[in-house]
Design a protein around this motif. Structure first.
Motif, PDB file in Angstrom:
ATOM      1  N   TRP A 149       1.008  -1.662  -0.102  1.00  0.00           N
ATOM      2  CA  TRP A 149      -0.165  -0.254   0.008  1.00  0.00           C
ATOM      3  C   TRP A 149       0.542   1.541  -0.319  1.00  0.00           C
ATOM      4  CZ3 TRP A 149      -3.472  -2.255   4.906  1.00  0.00           C
ATOM      5  CH2 TRP A 149      -4.380  -2.819   3.851  1.00  0.00           C
ATOM      6  N   SER A 150       2.312   1.516   0.646  1.00  0.00           N
ATOM      7  CA  SER A 150       2.705   2.262   0.384  1.00  0.00           C
ATOM      8  C   SER A 150       3.134   2.591  -0.186  1.00  0.00           C
ATOM      9  CB  SER A 150       3.891   2.445   1.847  1.00  0.00           C
ATOM     10  OG  SER A 150       5.005   1.356   1.245  1.00  0.00           O
ATOM     11  N   LYS A 151       3.250   1.709  -2.267  1.00  0.00           N
ATOM     12  CA  LYS A 151       4.233   2.333  -2.783  1.00  0.00           C
ATOM     13  C   LYS A 151       2.908   2.330  -3.787  1.00  0.00           C
ATOM     14  CE  LYS A 151       7.551  -1.623  -2.209  1.00  0.00           C
ATOM     15  NZ  LYS A 151       8.249  -2.722  -3.266  1.00  0.00           N
ATOM     16  N   GLU A 152       2.013   3.033  -3.519  1.00  0.00           N
ATOM     17  CA  GLU A 152       0.970   3.345  -4.059  1.00  0.00           C
ATOM     18  C   GLU A 152       1.018   4.765  -5.227  1.00  0.00           C
ATOM     19  OE1 GLU A 152      -2.323   1.882  -5.658  1.00  0.00           O
ATOM     20  OE2 GLU A 152      -2.064   0.381  -4.611  1.00  0.00           O
ATOM     21  N   PRO A 153       0.655   4.821  -5.890  1.00  0.00           N
ATOM     22  CA  PRO A 153       1.358   6.061  -6.913  1.00  0.00           C
ATOM     23  C   PRO A 153      -0.073   7.317  -5.664  1.00  0.00           C
ATOM     24  CG  PRO A 153       1.716   4.645  -8.211  1.00  0.00           C
ATOM     25  CD  PRO A 153       0.251   3.219  -7.363  1.00  0.00           C
ATOM     26  N   GLU A 211     -10.495   4.416   1.118  1.00  0.00           N
ATOM     27  CA  GLU A 211     -11.521   3.865   1.201  1.00  0.00           C
ATOM     28  C   GLU A 211     -11.349   2.474   0.157  1.00  0.00           C
ATOM     29  OE1 GLU A 211     -14.693   6.605   0.883  1.00  0.00           O
ATOM     30  OE2 GLU A 211     -13.712   8.741   1.152  1.00  0.00           O
ATOM     31  N   THR A 212     -11.107   2.398  -1.610  1.00  0.00           N
ATOM     32  CA  THR A 212     -11.383   2.186  -1.788  1.00  0.00           C
ATOM     33  C   THR A 212     -10.019   0.058  -1.228  1.00  0.00           C
ATOM     34  OG1 THR A 212     -10.732   2.442  -3.217  1.00  0.00           O
ATOM     35  CG2 THR A 212     -10.333   0.758  -3.790  1.00  0.00           C
ATOM     36  N   ILE A 213      -9.383  -0.034  -0.937  1.00  0.00           N
ATOM     37  CA  ILE A 213      -8.060  -0.812   0.001  1.00  0.00           C
ATOM     38  C   ILE A 213      -8.991  -1.306   0.804  1.00  0.00           C
ATOM     39  CG2 ILE A 213      -6.484  -0.533   1.189  1.00  0.00           C
ATOM     40  CD1 ILE A 213      -4.888   0.658  -0.376  1.00  0.00           C
ATOM     41  N   ARG A 214      -9.471  -0.532   1.926  1.00  0.00           N
ATOM     42  CA  ARG A 214     -10.440  -0.504   2.920  1.00  0.00           C
ATOM     43  C   ARG A 214     -12.039  -1.735   2.570  1.00  0.00           C
ATOM     44  NH1 ARG A 214     -14.572   1.104   6.388  1.00  0.00           N
ATOM     45  NH2 ARG A 214     -14.651   0.199   8.848  1.00  0.00           N
ATOM     46  N   GLU A 215     -11.909  -1.272   1.709  1.00  0.00           N
ATOM     47  CA  GLU A 215     -13.519  -1.942   0.886  1.00  0.00           C
ATOM     48  C   GLU A 215     -12.499  -3.719   0.435  1.00  0.00           C
ATOM     49  OE1 GLU A 215     -14.987  -0.050  -2.063  1.00  0.00           O
ATOM     50  OE2 GLU A 215     -15.684   1.745  -1.089  1.00  0.00           O
ATOM     51  N   PRO A 246     -12.692  -5.693   4.925  1.00  0.00           N
ATOM     52  CA  PRO A 246     -13.331  -5.049   6.068  1.00  0.00           C
ATOM     53  C   PRO A 246     -13.566  -5.583   7.667  1.00  0.00           C
ATOM     54  CG  PRO A 246     -14.098  -7.277   4.781  1.00  0.00           C
ATOM     55  CD  PRO A 246     -12.911  -6.484   4.217  1.00  0.00           C
ATOM     56  N   SER A 247     -12.044  -6.037   7.619  1.00  0.00           N
ATOM     57  CA  SER A 247     -12.179  -6.143   9.245  1.00  0.00           C
ATOM     58  C   SER A 247     -11.505  -4.926   9.650  1.00  0.00           C
ATOM     59  CB  SER A 247     -11.418  -7.574   9.540  1.00  0.00           C
ATOM     60  OG  SER A 247     -10.466  -7.900   8.697  1.00  0.00           O
ATOM     61  N   ILE A 248     -10.416  -4.621   8.898  1.00  0.00           N
ATOM     62  CA  ILE A 248      -9.779  -3.027   9.172  1.00  0.00           C
ATOM     63  C   ILE A 248     -10.495  -2.114  10.103  1.00  0.00           C
ATOM     64  CG2 ILE A 248      -8.166  -1.779   8.778  1.00  0.00           C
ATOM     65  CD1 ILE A 248      -7.273  -4.063   7.320  1.00  0.00           C
ATOM     66  N   PHE A 249     -10.412  -1.948  11.032  1.00  0.00           N
ATOM     67  CA  PHE A 249     -11.074  -0.296  10.988  1.00  0.00           C
ATOM     68  C   PHE A 249     -11.048   0.735  10.680  1.00  0.00           C
ATOM     69  CE2 PHE A 249     -11.975   2.769  14.273  1.00  0.00           C
ATOM     70  CZ  PHE A 249     -13.536   2.761  14.328  1.00  0.00           C
ATOM     71  N   ASP A 250      -9.626   1.615   9.728  1.00  0.00           N
ATOM     72  CA  ASP A 250      -9.099   2.312   9.332  1.00  0.00           C
ATOM     73  C   ASP A 250      -7.940   2.154   9.086  1.00  0.00           C
ATOM     74  OD1 ASP A 250      -9.138   4.968   8.958  1.00  0.00           O
ATOM     75  OD2 ASP A 250      -9.169   5.502  10.263  1.00  0.00           O
ATOM     76  N   ILE A 251      -7.128   2.749   8.029  1.00  0.00           N
ATOM     77  CA  ILE A 251      -6.190   2.695   7.253  1.00  0.00           C
ATOM     78  C   ILE A 251      -5.890   4.274   7.722  1.00  0.00           C
ATOM     79  CG2 ILE A 251      -4.589   2.075   6.348  1.00  0.00           C
ATOM     80  CD1 ILE A 251      -6.842   0.158   4.707  1.00  0.00           C
ATOM     81  N   ASN A 279      -6.803   9.348   6.061  1.00  0.00           N
ATOM     82  CA  ASN A 279      -7.720   8.073   6.407  1.00  0.00           C
ATOM     83  C   ASN A 279      -8.609   7.279   5.930  1.00  0.00           C
ATOM     84  OD1 ASN A 279      -9.800   9.945   7.110  1.00  0.00           O
ATOM     85  ND2 ASN A 279     -10.020   8.574   9.018  1.00  0.00           N
ATOM     86  N   ALA A 280      -8.919   5.762   5.726  1.00  0.00           N
ATOM     87  CA  ALA A 280     -10.544   5.597   4.789  1.00  0.00           C
ATOM     88  C   ALA A 280     -11.589   5.850   5.939  1.00  0.00           C
ATOM     89  CB  ALA A 280      -9.425   4.092   5.411  1.00  0.00           C
TER      90      ALA A 280
END
Length: 280
Positions: free
Chosen positions: A122-126, A247-251, A254-259, A271-272
Motif C-alpha cells: 500500500w505504501s507504494k501506491e502512487p 477507502e478502496t483498500i479498506r473495502e 472489511p475487518s480493518i477498522f481504519d487505515i 484516513n479510510a
C-alpha cells in the motif's frame, strides 16, 4: 485427622463447580448411605436380643460392621468419583481452551503477517506516495511563500497611501485588511490539513484580490496570491485522492477498522473512514 484432611481436599475440587443436577444426585446417594449407619449401630446393640447364641450374635455384629464399612467406603468413593470427574473435566477444558487459543493466535499472527505485507505494498501506491511527498514539499515552501506574500502586502499598503486616479486621488489605509490576512500565516499547517481554515483564508484573500483589481500596479501581488491559493487548493485535492484510495483498500479488508497515512512527524494526512475524518 487423615479423614478430615482428605475431606477438605476433596470438597474444593467439585463442590464449587458442581452443577445443580449432579449436586442433588450426589447428596441423595450420600443421604441414603448415611441412613444405613444408624441401622447398623442399632443392629450391633440388639444382637444379644436377637439370639442367645454367642456365635450368631458375633455373626450379626460382624455383618453390621461390614455393612457400616461398606456404606462409609461407598460414601467416600462417590465423593471421590464426582471430584475426579470435575478434575478431569477441568483438565479437558483447559486443554481445549489452550488449543483454541493457540489456533486463534496463529491465525491472528498469520493475518498480521499478511497485512504487514499488504501495508508495504500500500505504501507504494502512487496516489498515497504522491500525497505524502507533495504535502511535504508544500509544507517546506509555504514559510517562504508567506514571507514573500507579506512583502507584497506591505508594498500594497504603501502604494494605497499615495493618492492616485484609481483611488479617486485619495489615500487608503489597508493595514487592518492586511493584518487579517497575515494572521493566518502562523497557521499554515491548519491551512494545509483543515478545509475549514483553508476556506476562511481563501475567502479573505479572494476578497482582497478583487479589491486590488480595481487599482493599478498590483498585478504582481494578485498573481502571487493566486498561485498561493492554487497551491493550498492542491493540498485539498491530494488529501481527497488519498482518502478515496484508502477507502478502496479498506473495502477489500472489511475487518480493518481504519487505515491512515501520516507525514514524517506523525500528523495524519488521510484516513479510510469518512466518519472519523473530521476528528483527525
Amino acid at each position: 485427622m487423615i479423614e478430615t484432611k482428605n475431606q477438605m481436599d476433596r470438597e474444593p475440587n467439585y463442590r464449587r463447580f458442581m452443577i445443580e443436577a449432579h449436586q442433588r444426585f450426589h447428596d441423595r446417594i450420600i443421604a441414603d448411605l448415611n441412613g444405613i449407619l444408624p441401622i447398623c449401630n442399632q443392629g450391633k446393640c440388639t444382637a444379644a436380643d436377637i439370639s442367645d447364641n454367642l456365635t450368631e450374635q458375633q455373626q450379626i455384629t460382624d455383618l453390621m460392621q461390614k455393612v457400616e464399612q461398606l456404606c462409609t467406603h461407598l460414601s467416600e468413593n462417590v465423593t471421590d468419583l464426582f471430584s475426579q470427574y470435575y478434575r478431569e473435566r477441568g483438565r479437558f477444558c483447559g486443554v481445549a481452551y489452550t488449543t483454541t487459543a493457540e489456533i486463534k493466535v496463529n491465525l491472528v499472527d498469520r493475518t498480521m503477517q499478511d497485512r504487514s505485507t499488504d501495508v508495504r505494498w500500500w505504501s507504494k501506491e502512487p496516489i498515497l506516495a504522491n500525497c505524502v511527498s507533495s504535502m511535504k514539499k508544500t509544507g517546506k515552501s509555504l514559510a517562504s511563500d508567506f514571507e514573500e506574500l507579506g512583502a507584497f502586502l506591505e508594498g500594497t499598503i504603501a502604494s494605497f497611501r499615495i493618492p492616485s486616479v484609481a483611488t479617486g486621488w485619495t489615500s487608503m489605509d489597508l493595514t487592518d485588511r492586511v493584518k487579517e490576512i497575515t494572521s493566518f500565516f502562523p497557521r499554515r499547517s491548519e491551512m494545509m490539513f483543515d478545509p475549514g481554515t483553508r476556506k476562511q483564508f481563501e475567502k479573505i484573500v479572494t476578497t482582497f484580490i478583487d479589491f486590488l483589481k480595481t487599482g493599478e500596479g498590483q498585478e504582481a501581488t494578485i498573481k502571487f496570491a493566486g498561485k498561493l491559493l492554487t497551491k493550498l487548493a492542491n493540498c485539498e485535492n491530494w488529501i481527497r485522492n488519498a482518502c478515496l484510495q484508502l477507502e478502496t483498500i479498506r473495502e477489500t479488508y472489511p475487518s480493518i477498522f481504519d487505515i491512515v497515512v501520516t507525514d514524517e512527524k506523525g500528523v495524519v494526512i488521510a484516513n479510510a473512514r469518512t466518519s472519523r475524518r473530521s476528528e483527525l
